[in-house]
Scaffold this motif. Structure first.
Motif, PDB file in Angstrom:
ATOM      1  N   ILE A   1     -13.585  -0.801   8.439  1.00  0.00           N
ATOM      2  CA  ILE A   1     -12.882   0.401   7.983  1.00  0.00           C
ATOM      3  C   ILE A   1     -12.049   0.977   9.118  1.00  0.00           C
ATOM      4  O   ILE A   1     -12.370   0.794  10.298  1.00  0.00           O
ATOM      5  N   ASP A   2     -10.950   1.645   8.751  1.00  0.00           N
ATOM      6  CA  ASP A   2     -10.144   2.365   9.735  1.00  0.00           C
ATOM      7  C   ASP A   2     -10.214   3.857   9.421  1.00  0.00           C
ATOM      8  O   ASP A   2     -10.832   4.274   8.433  1.00  0.00           O
ATOM      9  N   LEU A   3      -9.578   4.654  10.254  1.00  0.00           N
ATOM     10  CA  LEU A   3      -9.683   6.106  10.124  1.00  0.00           C
ATOM     11  C   LEU A   3      -9.126   6.609   8.795  1.00  0.00           C
ATOM     12  O   LEU A   3      -9.761   7.418   8.111  1.00  0.00           O
ATOM     13  N   ASP A   4      -7.942   6.131   8.412  1.00  0.00           N
ATOM     14  CA  ASP A   4      -7.328   6.609   7.170  1.00  0.00           C
ATOM     15  C   ASP A   4      -8.156   6.231   5.947  1.00  0.00           C
ATOM     16  O   ASP A   4      -8.298   7.027   5.010  1.00  0.00           O
ATOM     17  N   SER A   5      -8.694   5.016   5.945  1.00  0.00           N
ATOM     18  CA  SER A   5      -9.527   4.583   4.815  1.00  0.00           C
ATOM     19  C   SER A   5     -10.800   5.415   4.731  1.00  0.00           C
ATOM     20  O   SER A   5     -11.257   5.764   3.639  1.00  0.00           O
ATOM     21  N   ALA A   6     -11.364   5.736   5.889  1.00  0.00           N
ATOM     22  CA  ALA A   6     -12.571   6.571   5.905  1.00  0.00           C
ATOM     23  C   ALA A   6     -12.269   7.965   5.368  1.00  0.00           C
ATOM     24  O   ALA A   6     -13.074   8.553   4.638  1.00  0.00           O
ATOM     25  N   ARG A   7     -11.093   8.497   5.715  1.00  0.00           N
ATOM     26  CA  ARG A   7     -10.697   9.817   5.203  1.00  0.00           C
ATOM     27  C   ARG A   7     -10.575   9.804   3.685  1.00  0.00           C
ATOM     28  O   ARG A   7     -10.930  10.777   3.011  1.00  0.00           O
ATOM     29  N   GLU A   8     -10.070   8.702   3.145  1.00  0.00           N
ATOM     30  CA  GLU A   8      -9.943   8.587   1.688  1.00  0.00           C
ATOM     31  C   GLU A   8     -11.308   8.656   1.016  1.00  0.00           C
ATOM     32  O   GLU A   8     -11.441   9.179  -0.090  1.00  0.00           O
ATOM     33  N   VAL A   9     -12.310   8.127   1.685  1.00  0.00           N
ATOM     34  CA  VAL A   9     -13.657   8.094   1.110  1.00  0.00           C
ATOM     35  C   VAL A   9     -14.297   9.477   1.122  1.00  0.00           C
ATOM     36  O   VAL A   9     -14.857   9.927   0.113  1.00  0.00           O
ATOM     37  N   ILE A  10     -14.222  10.181   2.260  1.00  0.00           N
ATOM     38  CA  ILE A  10     -14.979  11.430   2.387  1.00  0.00           C
ATOM     39  C   ILE A  10     -14.124  12.687   2.306  1.00  0.00           C
ATOM     40  O   ILE A  10     -14.658  13.797   2.219  1.00  0.00           O
ATOM     41  N   GLY A  11     -12.788  12.540   2.361  1.00  0.00           N
ATOM     42  CA  GLY A  11     -11.912  13.677   2.134  1.00  0.00           C
ATOM     43  C   GLY A  11     -11.947  14.757   3.191  1.00  0.00           C
ATOM     44  O   GLY A  11     -11.775  15.937   2.879  1.00  0.00           O
ATOM     45  N   LEU A  12     -12.162  14.377   4.461  1.00  0.00           N
ATOM     46  CA  LEU A  12     -12.190  15.360   5.541  1.00  0.00           C
ATOM     47  C   LEU A  12     -10.980  15.196   6.455  1.00  0.00           C
ATOM     48  O   LEU A  12     -10.161  14.297   6.275  1.00  0.00           O
ATOM     49  N   THR A  13     -10.869  16.059   7.456  1.00  0.00           N
ATOM     50  CA  THR A  13      -9.759  15.985   8.401  1.00  0.00           C
ATOM     51  C   THR A  13      -9.891  14.740   9.273  1.00  0.00           C
ATOM     52  O   THR A  13     -10.957  14.131   9.363  1.00  0.00           O
ATOM     53  N   LYS A  14      -8.792  14.394   9.949  1.00  0.00           N
ATOM     54  CA  LYS A  14      -8.826  13.246  10.853  1.00  0.00           C
ATOM     55  C   LYS A  14      -9.866  13.442  11.949  1.00  0.00           C
ATOM     56  O   LYS A  14     -10.616  12.533  12.290  1.00  0.00           O
ATOM     57  N   ALA A  15      -9.885  14.650  12.507  1.00  0.00           N
ATOM     58  CA  ALA A  15     -10.808  14.924  13.609  1.00  0.00           C
ATOM     59  C   ALA A  15     -12.261  14.793  13.160  1.00  0.00           C
ATOM     60  O   ALA A  15     -13.092  14.198  13.853  1.00  0.00           O
ATOM     61  N   ASP A  16     -12.573  15.354  11.993  1.00  0.00           N
ATOM     62  CA  ASP A  16     -13.944  15.295  11.489  1.00  0.00           C
ATOM     63  C   ASP A  16     -14.352  13.861  11.160  1.00  0.00           C
ATOM     64  O   ASP A  16     -15.459  13.423  11.477  1.00  0.00           O
TER      65      ASP A  16
END
Length: 217
Positions: free
Chosen positions: A130-145
């Motif tokens: 997984i990469d950062l953007d894909s992880a954000r899609e999963v959990i819906g949080l900010t990049k930093a979080d």
């Protein structure tokens, strides 16, 4: 049951050898152990990597495996986290990574609750990468979080940082750890209701997550 465990251990040993050593090293190891399979070939390029790894794995004990790692240096930066074997910083442990990974998942649940399990489950379902953007899609949080959760997954011994290119990064779960994680998170998901991506995003917007996750874009 004992035979099943033995077969499972041999298969994991094979994967460890494949991951830790080049085909030329496997050839040298097989010759050093005087395994008949390797006498059929003049050089390493003639052997099959899967066959060679299994020939060695099926004919050695754990004590012999330790001797191999003492005599032959494995690939640098290779990480192996299996049920029976753990390789980190070039050092082999016969205790395996199950306790390490299960403890990491408990820390993940303690810190992030079902959101952390949701992300880990998604990583496994995506083949362990997984990469950062894909992880954000999963959990819906900010990049930093999201970045901090991924970093914690790495620190907890669950993920490894597998690729860095400029600002782009990828994390991965070692494939040999899949069964350990799957068994642990399946138990966790039965105890803890999973929250959806949209629910995660809404929680972030309403600041209902832990203070650790209250950040701005």
């Amino acid at each position: 049951m004992a035979q099943e465990i033995l077969d499972e251990r041999v298969c994991e040993r094979r994967e460890l050898l494949k991951k830790a050593y080049s085909i030329s090293q496997l050839f040298e190891i097989g010759r050093w152990l005087k395994i008949a399979y390797f006498d059929k070939f003049l050089c390493c390029w003639e052997i099959d990597e899967d066959e060679a790894s299994m020939e060695i794995a099926s004919k050695i004990t754990d004590d012999m495996l330790k001797q191999i790692f003492q005599n032959y240096k494995p690939h640098e930066r290779i990480v192996f986290r299996g049920k029976y074997y753990l390789l980190s910083n070039g050092k082999l442990s016969l205790e395996g990574a199950q306790a390490l990974i299960n403890d990491g998942i408990r820390k993940l649940k303690s810190k992030y609750g079902s959101l952390g399990i949701l992300l880990l489950k998604a990583i496994i379902e995506r083949g362990g990468v997984i990469d950062l953007d894909s992880a954000r899609e999963v959990i819906g949080l900010t990049k930093a979080d999201t970045d901090e959760i991924l970093s914690d997954l790495e620190n907890f011994g669950i993920l490894t940082l597998s690729y860095v290119g400029g600002k782009y990064r990828e994390w991965s779960v070692p494939k040999e750890a899949f069964s350990i994680i799957d068994a642990e998170i399946m138990g966790a998901s039965k105890k803890t209701p999973m929250i959806s991506k949209s629910a995660g995003a809404k929680a972030g917007e309403n600041n209902k997550l832990t203070p650790y996750l209250r950040r701005e874009f």
